[in-house]
Scaffold this active site. Structure first.
Site, mmCIF file in Angstrom:
data_model
loop_
_atom_site.group_PDB
_atom_site.id
_atom_site.type_symbol
_atom_site.label_atom_id
_atom_site.label_comp_id
_atom_site.label_asym_id
_atom_site.label_seq_id
_atom_site.Cartn_x
_atom_site.Cartn_y
_atom_site.Cartn_z
ATOM 1 N N GLU A 86 61.093 24.615 -6.938
ATOM 2 C CA GLU A 86 60.297 23.749 -7.611
ATOM 3 C C GLU A 86 61.150 22.539 -7.029
ATOM 4 O O GLU A 86 61.186 21.141 -7.416
ATOM 5 C CB GLU A 86 59.613 23.359 -8.418
ATOM 6 C CG GLU A 86 59.580 22.639 -9.570
ATOM 7 C CD GLU A 86 58.655 22.868 -10.878
ATOM 8 O OE1 GLU A 86 58.893 21.678 -11.680
ATOM 9 O OE2 GLU A 86 58.457 23.724 -11.275
ATOM 10 N N SER A 115 62.634 23.343 -14.481
ATOM 11 C CA SER A 115 62.791 24.778 -13.808
ATOM 12 C C SER A 115 62.667 24.560 -12.317
ATOM 13 O O SER A 115 62.722 23.873 -11.084
ATOM 14 C CB SER A 115 60.859 24.335 -14.368
ATOM 15 O OG SER A 115 60.005 24.974 -15.153
ATOM 16 N N ARG A 156 51.780 21.639 -9.367
ATOM 17 C CA ARG A 156 53.034 20.996 -8.469
ATOM 18 C C ARG A 156 52.981 20.684 -7.186
ATOM 19 O O ARG A 156 53.909 20.635 -6.380
ATOM 20 C CB ARG A 156 54.255 21.982 -8.439
ATOM 21 C CG ARG A 156 54.101 22.249 -10.051
ATOM 22 C CD ARG A 156 54.673 21.555 -10.914
ATOM 23 N NE ARG A 156 54.549 21.282 -12.414
ATOM 24 C CZ ARG A 156 53.643 21.776 -13.488
ATOM 25 N NH1 ARG A 156 52.331 21.336 -13.263
ATOM 26 N NH2 ARG A 156 53.470 21.845 -14.679
#
Length: 332
Positions: free
Chosen positions: A313, A243, A194
């Site tokens: 995130e 998320s 990520r």
């Protein structure tokens, strides 16, 4: 002083916003995109909350984006947003200029042959997966489960169901703050979980992807599995940003949130979903303050319970309203 105050403070009130807007609207610059003053960003974020942008610019095409960047004064803060799926806009709004690439000009997805697809940054991840299905390319099914844009997937190595953008990307096209064009290979992106090491000021406009030939029935089955998983374990019909936190090494964010007793935790109109507790939702009339305070509260409780410091995130942008700042949790 320039058109806007320096150091990220944004335009100096309405006069500063109007002055900057007048500068960018000057016919001598030849810009062809859409310029909007005091744009309501809550309409584009999936949380449906947040303050306005001083100015929003939507370039007509790549050449217009280059011209815009060259015309934008260096002291003006520039923020890039996509379709708003994993984005939290703070209640004080976003200073300077917010750049949003429109689907017209940046949303095309085309198969180029030899197992490759070129996609514009404004195209949805679902569209990329659909084109891969049409031409019989495997390995793109996970994009069907990412509620975002190709540009966001490039920037943060978006992934789902155990597959990441890094596995499919060949190269990406981007512009820097000065309007210079760059071509970056997969290695140049410096991908990890990520995350990309590519400079933060790069604005991605398109990318080339590749995948192996596969039977359409198998591709469709994989996409259906992704969709079924999303609909059964994620609050996809809520106002959510996806998320909230990245998975820590060796565990899952939701497990640590659950262990800390934060499933269903609510602050104001913001709530950690009871269905999937790594999803933060606007359960009522949540403000950006409610959502960010809830996230930082969860980070603190997880650290106190397990010693794990969760990393956001969801991207948080903009200014806090005076007196409603949210301090990020930092272990003492």
């Amino acid at each position: 002083m320039g058109l806007c105050a320096a150091q990220g403070a944004g335009c100096a009130g309405r006069a500063g916003v109007s002055e900057l807007g007048s500068h960018l609207a000057d016919p001598a610059l030849g810009l062809r995109g859409k310029l909007t003053e005091r744009a309501d960003l809550s309409k584009i974020t999936w949380f449906r909350t947040g303050g306005p942008a001083d100015l929003v610019y939507q370039p007509a095409d790549e050449a217009d984006l280059e011209a815009f960047l060259k015309a934008l004064p260096a002291e003006v803060p520039l923020t890039v947003v996509g379709i708003g799926s994993n984005l939290l806009i703070r209640d004080g709004g976003v200073p300077g200029v917010t750049l949003r690439l429109p689907a017209k000009g940046f949303g095309e997805v085309d198969a180029t042959g030899k197992g490759r697809i070129r996609a514009g940054a404004a195209a949805s991840d679902k569209r990329l997966a659909a084109v891969a299905l049409e031409v019989g390319l495997g390995g793109f099914h996970f994009f069907h489960g990412i509620p975002g844009s190709v540009g966001g997937a490039i920037r943060m190595n978006g992934g789902a169901n155990g597959v990441e953008t890094a596995e499919r990307l060949v190269e990406a096209v981007a512009y820097d703050r000065a309007g210079d064009r760059h071509l970056l290979s997969r290695a140049d992106m410096g991908y990890s979980y990520r995350h990309a090491d590519a400079p933060e000021d790069l604005i991605f406009v398109s990318a080339l992807f590749e995948g192996p030939a596969a039977e359409r029935e198998a591709i469709r089955a994989a996409m259906d599995e992704v969709q079924h998983h999303r609909e059964t374990v994620q609050p996809v019909r809520e106002k959510t940003g996806g998320s909230t936190f990245k998975n820590p090494p060796g565990t899952s964010a939701w497990k640590e949130i659950d262990r800390a007793g934060c499933r269903g935790l609510r602050i104001g109109g913001a709530e950690m979903s009871a269905l999937h507790c790594n999803f933060m939702i606007n359960a009522g009339e949540a403000s950006g303050h409610d959502l960010e305070l809830l996230g930082e509260t969860v980070r603190r409780r997880v650290f106190e319970t397990s010693g794990i410091l969760l990393e956001w995130e969801i991207k948080r942008l903009g200014r806090f309203e005076p007196g409603r700042e949210v301090e990020p949790f930092r272990p003492s």
